[in-house]
Design a protein around this motif. Structure first.
Motif, PDB file in Angstrom:
ATOM      1  N   CYS A   3       0.830  -1.210   0.000  1.00 51.33           N
ATOM      2  CA  CYS A   3       0.000   0.000   0.000  1.00 51.33           C
ATOM      3  C   CYS A   3       0.863   1.260   0.000  1.00 51.33           C
ATOM      4  O   CYS A   3       1.862   1.343   0.726  1.00 51.33           O
ATOM      5  N   LYS A   4       0.464   2.233  -0.781  1.00 53.38           N
ATOM      6  CA  LYS A   4       1.138   3.533  -0.791  1.00 53.38           C
ATOM      7  C   LYS A   4       0.989   4.155   0.603  1.00 53.38           C
ATOM      8  O   LYS A   4      -0.104   4.194   1.152  1.00 53.38           O
ATOM      9  N   GLY A   5       2.102   4.587   1.170  1.00 54.13           N
ATOM     10  CA  GLY A   5       2.083   5.202   2.497  1.00 54.13           C
ATOM     11  C   GLY A   5       2.138   4.206   3.644  1.00 54.13           C
ATOM     12  O   GLY A   5       1.977   4.583   4.801  1.00 54.13           O
ATOM     13  N   CYS A   6       2.371   2.940   3.352  1.00 51.33           N
ATOM     14  CA  CYS A   6       2.428   1.889   4.376  1.00 51.33           C
ATOM     15  C   CYS A   6       3.460   2.244   5.454  1.00 51.33           C
ATOM     16  O   CYS A   6       4.579   2.656   5.147  1.00 51.33           O
ATOM     17  N   ALA A   7       3.093   2.043   6.704  1.00 52.93           N
ATOM     18  CA  ALA A   7       4.002   2.301   7.826  1.00 52.93           C
ATOM     19  C   ALA A   7       4.955   1.136   8.061  1.00 52.93           C
ATOM     20  O   ALA A   7       5.908   1.270   8.827  1.00 52.93           O
ATOM     21  N   ASN A   8       4.724   0.007   7.406  1.00 57.18           N
ATOM     22  CA  ASN A   8       5.531  -1.195   7.651  1.00 57.18           C
ATOM     23  C   ASN A   8       6.242  -1.672   6.392  1.00 57.18           C
ATOM     24  O   ASN A   8       6.290  -2.870   6.113  1.00 57.18           O
ATOM     25  N   ARG A   9       6.840  -0.775   5.661  1.00 59.43           N
ATOM     26  CA  ARG A   9       7.518  -1.150   4.416  1.00 59.43           C
ATOM     27  C   ARG A   9       8.624  -2.187   4.634  1.00 59.43           C
ATOM     28  O   ARG A   9       8.896  -2.990   3.746  1.00 59.43           O
ATOM     29  N   GLU A  10       9.248  -2.180   5.793  1.00 66.48           N
ATOM     30  CA  GLU A  10      10.314  -3.148   6.071  1.00 66.48           C
ATOM     31  C   GLU A  10       9.766  -4.575   6.134  1.00 66.48           C
ATOM     32  O   GLU A  10      10.526  -5.540   6.110  1.00 66.48           O
ATOM     33  N   MET A  11       8.466  -4.716   6.146  1.00 64.09           N
ATOM     34  CA  MET A  11       7.835  -6.039   6.193  1.00 64.09           C
ATOM     35  C   MET A  11       7.391  -6.521   4.818  1.00 64.09           C
ATOM     36  O   MET A  11       6.825  -7.607   4.701  1.00 64.09           O
ATOM     37  N   TRP A  12       7.622  -5.771   3.772  1.00 66.20           N
ATOM     38  CA  TRP A  12       7.211  -6.165   2.419  1.00 66.20           C
ATOM     39  C   TRP A  12       8.024  -7.341   1.872  1.00 66.20           C
ATOM     40  O   TRP A  12       7.492  -8.223   1.231  1.00 66.20           O
ATOM     41  N   ASP A  13       9.333  -7.329   2.105  1.00 69.33           N
ATOM     42  CA  ASP A  13      10.237  -8.337   1.537  1.00 69.33           C
ATOM     43  C   ASP A  13       9.927  -9.718   2.118  1.00 69.33           C
ATOM     44  O   ASP A  13      10.072  -9.939   3.316  1.00 69.33           O
ATOM     45  N   GLU A  14       9.523 -10.641   1.248  1.00 76.97           N
ATOM     46  CA  GLU A  14       9.150 -11.975   1.723  1.00 76.97           C
ATOM     47  C   GLU A  14      10.339 -12.835   2.123  1.00 76.97           C
ATOM     48  O   GLU A  14      10.161 -13.932   2.636  1.00 76.97           O
ATOM     49  N   THR A  15      11.559 -12.338   1.944  1.00 76.74           N
ATOM     50  CA  THR A  15      12.736 -13.103   2.363  1.00 76.74           C
ATOM     51  C   THR A  15      13.324 -12.592   3.676  1.00 76.74           C
ATOM     52  O   THR A  15      14.263 -13.180   4.195  1.00 76.74           O
ATOM     53  N   GLY A  16      12.766 -11.523   4.220  1.00 70.82           N
ATOM     54  CA  GLY A  16      13.268 -10.967   5.477  1.00 70.82           C
ATOM     55  C   GLY A  16      12.729 -11.726   6.685  1.00 70.82           C
ATOM     56  O   GLY A  16      12.116 -12.781   6.567  1.00 70.82           O
ATOM     57  N   GLY A  17      12.964 -11.161   7.837  1.00 68.17           N
ATOM     58  CA  GLY A  17      12.450 -11.751   9.065  1.00 68.17           C
ATOM     59  C   GLY A  17      13.101 -13.077   9.408  1.00 68.17           C
ATOM     60  O   GLY A  17      14.170 -13.412   8.899  1.00 68.17           O
ATOM     61  N   GLU A  18      12.436 -13.817  10.283  1.00 71.46           N
ATOM     62  CA  GLU A  18      12.917 -15.127  10.723  1.00 71.46           C
ATOM     63  C   GLU A  18      11.795 -16.141  10.641  1.00 71.46           C
ATOM     64  O   GLU A  18      10.618 -15.794  10.803  1.00 71.46           O
ATOM     65  N   ILE A  19      12.170 -17.392  10.448  1.00 65.47           N
ATOM     66  CA  ILE A  19      11.210 -18.484  10.380  1.00 65.47           C
ATOM     67  C   ILE A  19      10.964 -19.024  11.791  1.00 65.47           C
ATOM     68  O   ILE A  19      11.910 -19.286  12.533  1.00 65.47           O
ATOM     69  N   TYR A  20       9.688 -19.180  12.131  1.00 71.33           N
ATOM     70  CA  TYR A  20       9.279 -19.777  13.412  1.00 71.33           C
ATOM     71  C   TYR A  20       8.324 -20.921  13.120  1.00 71.33           C
ATOM     72  O   TYR A  20       7.449 -20.798  12.264  1.00 71.33           O
TER      73      TYR A  20
END
Length: 187
Positions: A33-50
Motif C-alpha cells: 500500500c502507498k504510504g504503508c508504515a511497515n515497508r520493512e515487512m514487504w520483503d518476503e525473504t526478510g524476518g525469521e522463520i518460526y
C-alpha cells in the motif's frame, strides 16, 4: 508442523486489540500500500522463520496473562498454511484471534483455505491502507475504508466504543526503540 516468516513479536501488548495480546507481525506483503508504515515487512525473504509449535509454546509461557493473539504485518494471508495452523491451535487453547489483512473479506471467502482461517477468527480487520483516506479516529485502523468484521460472538461493535488508539514505546536492553499501536503522532 507448519512455519511462519515473522518480522517481530510482542509477547504482551494492550495496543493491538482487545485485552492483553500476543502480537505477531508477519514478514512479506505483495499488496504494498502507498504510504504503508511497515515497508520493512514487504520483503518476503526478510524476518525469521518460526514453527507454529514454538509460537504456541511461547504463548503458553506467558502465564495465562494473554487474552488472545493478533496477527498483522506484512500480509498474514500470504502465509495461509502456517496461519491456519496457528489460529486453529490458538482457538483450541481458548485464545481469541484478531487478524489484519489488506485483502477484502469477500476475496478471502472465495478461497477454501482462507475461508477456513476465517472460521477460527473472532475479528477480521480488512482492506488495504489508503493514504488518501487516512483516518485515526477508530481504533487499530489507519484509513476510513478499512472495516471491522466480527466473525464470532466474542466481540462486537459495542466493544469498540470504549477503545482509544494508543502508542506503546519499548526500549530494548541494547538501546533499540520499537513503537507499536496506532495514532496520529503528527499533531
Amino acid at each position: 508442523m507448519k512455519e511462519l516468516r515473522i518480522n517481530r513479536i510482542v509477547r504482551q501488548t494492550r495496543t493491538e486489540g482487545f485485552g492483553n495480546r500476543y502480537c505477531i507481525w508477519v514478514q512479506g506483503c505483495s499488496i504494498r500500500c502507498k504510504g504503508c508504515a511497515n515497508r520493512e515487512m514487504w520483503d518476503e525473504t526478510g524476518g525469521e522463520i518460526y514453527s507454529v509449535a514454538s509460537l504456541i509454546e511461547d504463548m503458553e509461557q506467558q502465564g495465562g496473562q494473554i487474552e488472545g493473539i493478533t496477527v498483522l504485518g506484512g500480509e498474514p494471508f500470504e502465509q495461509s498454511g502456517g496461519l491456519l495452523e496457528l489460529v486453529k491451535c490458538c482457538k483450541e487453547k481458548g485464545y481469541t484471534v484478531i487478524l489484519f489483512t489488506g485483502f477484502f473479506y469477500e476475496q478471502l471467502l472465495k478461497q477454501p483455505e482462507k475461508r477456513e482461517i476465517l472460521s477460527y477468527t473472532d475479528l477480521l480487520i480488512d482492506g488495504p491502507y489508503m493514504e488518501d483516506k487516512r483516518d485515526f479516529t477508530r481504533p487499530w485502523v489507519g484509513s476510513s475504508n478499512q472495516k471491522y468484521i466480527f466473525l464470532s460472538e466474542r466481540y462486537s461493535e459495542k466493544d469498540l466504543k470504549e477503545i482509544k488508539n494508543k502508542l506503546e514505546i519499548r526500549i530494548s536492553k541494547e538501546g533499540g526503540v520499537w513503537v507499536n499501536g496506532m495514532g496520529n503522532i503528527n499533531k
